[in-house]
Design an enzyme around this catalytic site. Sequence first.
Site, PDB file in Angstrom:
ATOM      1  N   CYS A   2       0.854  -1.181   0.000  1.00 31.89           N
ATOM      2  CA  CYS A   2       0.000   0.000   0.000  1.00 31.89           C
ATOM      3  C   CYS A   2       0.890   1.231   0.000  1.00 31.89           C
ATOM      4  O   CYS A   2       2.098   1.127   0.136  1.00 31.89           O
ATOM      5  CB  CYS A   2      -0.854   0.019   1.260  1.00 31.89           C
ATOM      6  SG  CYS A   2      -1.751  -1.526   1.527  1.00 31.89           S
ATOM      7  N   ARG A  35       0.845   1.825  -6.193  1.00 36.94           N
ATOM      8  CA  ARG A  35       1.037   0.895  -5.076  1.00 36.94           C
ATOM      9  C   ARG A  35      -0.251   0.130  -4.769  1.00 36.94           C
ATOM     10  O   ARG A  35      -0.236  -0.807  -3.963  1.00 36.94           O
ATOM     11  CB  ARG A  35       1.432   1.660  -3.803  1.00 36.94           C
ATOM     12  CG  ARG A  35       2.675   2.475  -3.918  1.00 36.94           C
ATOM     13  CD  ARG A  35       3.897   1.692  -3.625  1.00 36.94           C
ATOM     14  NE  ARG A  35       3.890   1.065  -2.326  1.00 36.94           N
ATOM     15  CZ  ARG A  35       4.941   0.451  -1.807  1.00 36.94           C
ATOM     16  NH1 ARG A  35       6.050   0.395  -2.486  1.00 36.94           N
ATOM     17  NH2 ARG A  35       4.890  -0.100  -0.629  1.00 36.94           N
ATOM     18  N   TRP A  88      -3.789  -1.713  -1.347  1.00 38.95           N
ATOM     19  CA  TRP A  88      -3.831  -2.928  -2.161  1.00 38.95           C
ATOM     20  C   TRP A  88      -4.230  -4.012  -1.169  1.00 38.95           C
ATOM     21  O   TRP A  88      -3.462  -4.387  -0.302  1.00 38.95           O
ATOM     22  CB  TRP A  88      -2.454  -3.199  -2.762  1.00 38.95           C
ATOM     23  CG  TRP A  88      -2.412  -4.440  -3.603  1.00 38.95           C
ATOM     24  CD1 TRP A  88      -1.913  -5.657  -3.232  1.00 38.95           C
ATOM     25  CD2 TRP A  88      -2.855  -4.587  -4.950  1.00 38.95           C
ATOM     26  NE1 TRP A  88      -2.040  -6.542  -4.275  1.00 38.95           N
ATOM     27  CE2 TRP A  88      -2.612  -5.914  -5.345  1.00 38.95           C
ATOM     28  CE3 TRP A  88      -3.449  -3.713  -5.861  1.00 38.95           C
ATOM     29  CZ2 TRP A  88      -2.929  -6.391  -6.610  1.00 38.95           C
ATOM     30  CZ3 TRP A  88      -3.766  -4.189  -7.117  1.00 38.95           C
ATOM     31  CH2 TRP A  88      -3.501  -5.516  -7.482  1.00 38.95           C
ATOM     32  N   ASN A 114       1.110   0.002   6.457  1.00 39.14           N
ATOM     33  CA  ASN A 114       1.546  -0.820   5.333  1.00 39.14           C
ATOM     34  C   ASN A 114       2.278  -2.012   5.955  1.00 39.14           C
ATOM     35  O   ASN A 114       3.152  -1.807   6.798  1.00 39.14           O
ATOM     36  CB  ASN A 114       2.496   0.017   4.458  1.00 39.14           C
ATOM     37  CG  ASN A 114       2.799  -0.661   3.154  1.00 39.14           C
ATOM     38  OD1 ASN A 114       2.292  -1.741   2.877  1.00 39.14           O
ATOM     39  ND2 ASN A 114       3.630  -0.022   2.354  1.00 39.14           N
ATOM     40  N   GLY A 115       1.936  -3.228   5.583  1.00 46.73           N
ATOM     41  CA  GLY A 115       2.586  -4.406   6.169  1.00 46.73           C
ATOM     42  C   GLY A 115       1.542  -5.392   6.654  1.00 46.73           C
ATOM     43  O   GLY A 115       0.377  -5.329   6.233  1.00 46.73           O
ATOM     44  N   GLU A 499       9.418 -21.435 -18.225  1.00 42.98           N
ATOM     45  CA  GLU A 499       9.254 -20.028 -17.849  1.00 42.98           C
ATOM     46  C   GLU A 499      10.354 -19.167 -18.484  1.00 42.98           C
ATOM     47  O   GLU A 499      10.094 -18.052 -18.950  1.00 42.98           O
ATOM     48  CB  GLU A 499       9.255 -19.895 -16.316  1.00 42.98           C
ATOM     49  CG  GLU A 499       9.123 -18.483 -15.780  1.00 42.98           C
ATOM     50  CD  GLU A 499       7.796 -17.787 -16.117  1.00 42.98           C
ATOM     51  OE1 GLU A 499       6.877 -18.434 -16.637  1.00 42.98           O
ATOM     52  OE2 GLU A 499       7.716 -16.567 -15.875  1.00 42.98           O
ATOM     53  N   LYS A 503       9.484 -16.081 -20.953  1.00 45.68           N
ATOM     54  CA  LYS A 503       9.953 -14.715 -20.688  1.00 45.68           C
ATOM     55  C   LYS A 503      10.727 -14.172 -21.888  1.00 45.68           C
ATOM     56  O   LYS A 503      10.553 -13.027 -22.280  1.00 45.68           O
ATOM     57  CB  LYS A 503      10.857 -14.684 -19.441  1.00 45.68           C
ATOM     58  CG  LYS A 503      10.121 -14.725 -18.140  1.00 45.68           C
ATOM     59  CD  LYS A 503       9.447 -13.394 -17.841  1.00 45.68           C
ATOM     60  CE  LYS A 503       8.250 -13.529 -16.918  1.00 45.68           C
ATOM     61  NZ  LYS A 503       7.097 -14.226 -17.401  1.00 45.68           N
ATOM     62  N   GLU A 506       8.301 -13.430 -24.799  1.00 44.24           N
ATOM     63  CA  GLU A 506       7.475 -12.260 -24.530  1.00 44.24           C
ATOM     64  C   GLU A 506       8.242 -10.961 -24.696  1.00 44.24           C
ATOM     65  O   GLU A 506       7.724  -9.996 -25.233  1.00 44.24           O
ATOM     66  CB  GLU A 506       7.000 -12.284 -23.068  1.00 44.24           C
ATOM     67  CG  GLU A 506       5.865 -13.193 -22.773  1.00 44.24           C
ATOM     68  CD  GLU A 506       5.396 -12.988 -21.341  1.00 44.24           C
ATOM     69  OE1 GLU A 506       4.223 -12.661 -21.169  1.00 44.24           O
ATOM     70  OE2 GLU A 506       6.185 -13.150 -20.396  1.00 44.24           O
ATOM     71  N   HIS A 522      13.854 -37.739 -28.317  1.00 45.79           N
ATOM     72  CA  HIS A 522      12.614 -38.152 -28.978  1.00 45.79           C
ATOM     73  C   HIS A 522      12.165 -37.117 -30.013  1.00 45.79           C
ATOM     74  O   HIS A 522      11.017 -37.140 -30.444  1.00 45.79           O
ATOM     75  CB  HIS A 522      11.523 -38.396 -27.935  1.00 45.79           C
ATOM     76  CG  HIS A 522      11.938 -39.414 -26.909  1.00 45.79           C
ATOM     77  ND1 HIS A 522      12.077 -40.750 -27.213  1.00 45.79           N
ATOM     78  CD2 HIS A 522      12.320 -39.283 -25.613  1.00 45.79           C
ATOM     79  CE1 HIS A 522      12.493 -41.403 -26.137  1.00 45.79           C
ATOM     80  NE2 HIS A 522      12.656 -40.528 -25.158  1.00 45.79           N
ATOM     81  N   LYS A 621      -1.820  -7.160 -19.894  1.00 42.51           N
ATOM     82  CA  LYS A 621      -1.546  -7.630 -18.525  1.00 42.51           C
ATOM     83  C   LYS A 621      -2.641  -8.583 -18.053  1.00 42.51           C
ATOM     84  O   LYS A 621      -2.369  -9.556 -17.367  1.00 42.51           O
ATOM     85  CB  LYS A 621      -1.434  -6.418 -17.588  1.00 42.51           C
ATOM     86  CG  LYS A 621      -1.040  -6.764 -16.159  1.00 42.51           C
ATOM     87  CD  LYS A 621       0.404  -7.179 -16.070  1.00 42.51           C
ATOM     88  CE  LYS A 621       0.788  -7.739 -14.717  1.00 42.51           C
ATOM     89  NZ  LYS A 621       2.014  -8.535 -14.768  1.00 42.51           N
TER      90      LYS A 621
HETATM   91  O1  M6R Z   1      -3.352 -13.191 -14.443  1.00 41.91           O
HETATM   92  P1  M6R Z   1      -2.921 -14.606 -14.755  1.00 41.91           P
HETATM   93  O2  M6R Z   1      -1.881 -15.110 -13.836  1.00 41.91           O
HETATM   94  O3  M6R Z   1      -4.105 -15.534 -14.850  1.00 41.91           O
HETATM   95  O4  M6R Z   1      -2.296 -14.519 -16.213  1.00 41.91           O
HETATM   96  C1  M6R Z   1      -1.883 -15.673 -16.867  1.00 41.91           C
HETATM   97  C2  M6R Z   1      -1.019 -15.351 -18.054  1.00 41.91           C
HETATM   98  O5  M6R Z   1      -1.728 -14.535 -18.956  1.00 41.91           O
HETATM   99  C3  M6R Z   1       0.273 -14.633 -17.646  1.00 41.91           C
HETATM  100  O6  M6R Z   1       1.023 -15.395 -16.747  1.00 41.91           O
HETATM  101  C4  M6R Z   1       1.140 -14.341 -18.879  1.00 41.91           C
HETATM  102  O7  M6R Z   1       1.650 -15.531 -19.401  1.00 41.91           O
HETATM  103  C5  M6R Z   1       2.242 -13.367 -18.507  1.00 41.91           C
HETATM  104  N1  M6R Z   1       2.373 -12.399 -19.535  1.00 41.91           N
HETATM  105  C6  M6R Z   1       3.555 -14.014 -18.250  1.00 41.91           C
HETATM  106  O8  M6R Z   1       4.605 -13.119 -18.145  1.00 41.91           O
END
Ligand code: M6R
Length: 626
Positions: A2, A35, A88, A114-115, A499, A503, A506, A522, A621
């Site tokens: 927060c 925040r 938050w 906050n905490g 992952e 990353k 993306e 395989h 997002k």
């Molecule tokens: O909000 P969510 O965790 O459900 O979102 C899932 C994916 O859309 C999200 O993890 C996406 O792959 C990100 N851009 C990863 O960096």
Amino acid sequence: MCGIIGITRAPVGDGSGRSDVLEVLLEGLGRLEYRGYDSAGIALVGPDASDGLWRARAANGTRSLKDLTKRAEDAPELSSAGIGHTRWATHGGPTEENAHPHVDCSAGLALVHNGIIENHVELADELVAAGHRLRSETDTEVLAHLIEVAVSDHPEIGLVGAVRAALGRVRGAFSLAVVCSDEPDLIVAARRVSPLLMGVTGDSAFLASDIPAILGLTRDFFVLEDDQMAELRPGSLRVTNFEGEEIDPQRITVDWDLEAARKDGYDDFMSKEMHEQPKAVADTLLDRLLPDGTLSLDEMHITNAELRAVNKVFIVACGSSYHAGLMAKYSIEHWARIPVEIDIASEFIYRDPVLDPTTLVIGVSQSGETADTRIAMEEARRQGAKVLVITNVVDSSMARGSDAVLYTRAGPEIGVAATKTHLAQITALEILALYLAQARQALSPHDARVLFEQMGVLPDKVALALERSADVEAVAATYRDSPSFMFLGRQVGYPVALEGALKLKELSYLRAEGFPAGELKHGPIALVEPGTVVIGVATRTPIWEKMMSNITEVKSRGATVVLVANDGDEETARQADAVLWVPETEYLFAPIIDVVPMQLFAYHLARLHGLDVDRPRNLAKVVTVE
Ligand code: M6R
């Protein structure tokens, strides 16, 4: 996570004009919205004790501050001190009752925090039994009432002494600011773990959890350290330890502009958020890992008997959240001995999964709004399964539509690429795995204690991994012109590889694929030719030797190999062209640490290509469509 702001300022001119305490608070809250924006609130006092305390709060998502500003049109014209908060939500939904500032029974003192107050439940029970009326579901409100108790027991100690006495009763993390109508030009602040900065200019003194909130007032700040308190009066600041001994506070000067300050001096939100990961992990562990060596997840409201009745766990998620789920599959099966199925949400919905009331379906979603995962949870509930959601957003659609919720506590994430929310998800899932094991008595108390100890030091290890950012950047620079990357891992290293590839895709728009290293022969090994860059997760696990055999296979086809290896592991390093070093931990926790160099690698490579890491192309997002 927060935002906090507070200011005490001598009345303008001859004391009859309108004071600008309110304006400073509202402007500062505007700069703290990143925040959290579940709610916003302010409290004003003075200039005379008889003026009492005025408070306004609003909880309307991204419109909270707008609504608060409207309500503030009714604020008193003149006030000498005020505090503000943007929230938050973590404990208690994003409602007006739960919005800060919180007040005591008489509404004469107000507090922003906050905490997390870890022992808030027992303190609330005690306060209610003593006749206090608690109006919110937050952990914070107990503090206001504890201060009230201290003042009424010993009026001579004043607000400063009362805050000190109250803090003696609490466990957990806090930065807080308190005002009281009886001492109308005073703000009392305190800190343990959560940051707080202060400034003094002319006839003002002010504080904030983050520099942007008060950057318009000064560039010279005093830092409140752990277990310190501060007394702010117009034009003066006094810092003490919790024993009341005066301390010379540390001073810092910043030369950032406002935009840089919102990012705490980092170049972008992704970097800032990666560096917040130790805190995200620590906050997610807080008050769940108890001092007596047990885990508590009472907040889920699932009984041990219900957990013992679970015959199958089904994890459903998308993207990075899916990878977090895949990491947890190994832990749940190994520690709790429950079979785990895992699926990508968009596949789960249409595959006619077999579920029944003994199936625990876990939806993992940082936003809590992802359409695919939300629909999957609805389908699971329709089939009578018990649905648990792990999310970072209190009261999100998924949280509301589930039987139980386990919140991660990463705070708002602005960068599109999931980083701190991802680490917080893995942490929450590991806690859940151990909690299931505890409920089913699948782990000996000795083994559990050893694991809990290891868990407790994970935030420090994540911090160590982040310290190697410059080394990772150097490796990324070496391979910046490679058109594609292959990521390999086995067992818990496999989702780390996935992952890492996600990353990189993306952020840098390069071809990057993750494979289970054992699957190479395989098919995927056909992709390997001289110069192919392979990034392998080679930290020590029970099957490290098998992973290294797979690395030998790609090397013998001419691949260039970058390995994630444990500090000091020269045997692994000898097989690599470059090494990304990480601290060692219990292997089932290793993804929490091993993912960090993957994030850093993708981040640095994208920046070397001149790309916007916070807003990668074609991505959003929150994905609220199927
Ligand atoms: O909000 P969510 O965790 O459900 O979102 C899932 C994916 O859309 C999200 O993890 C996406 O792959 C990100 N851009 C990863 O960096």
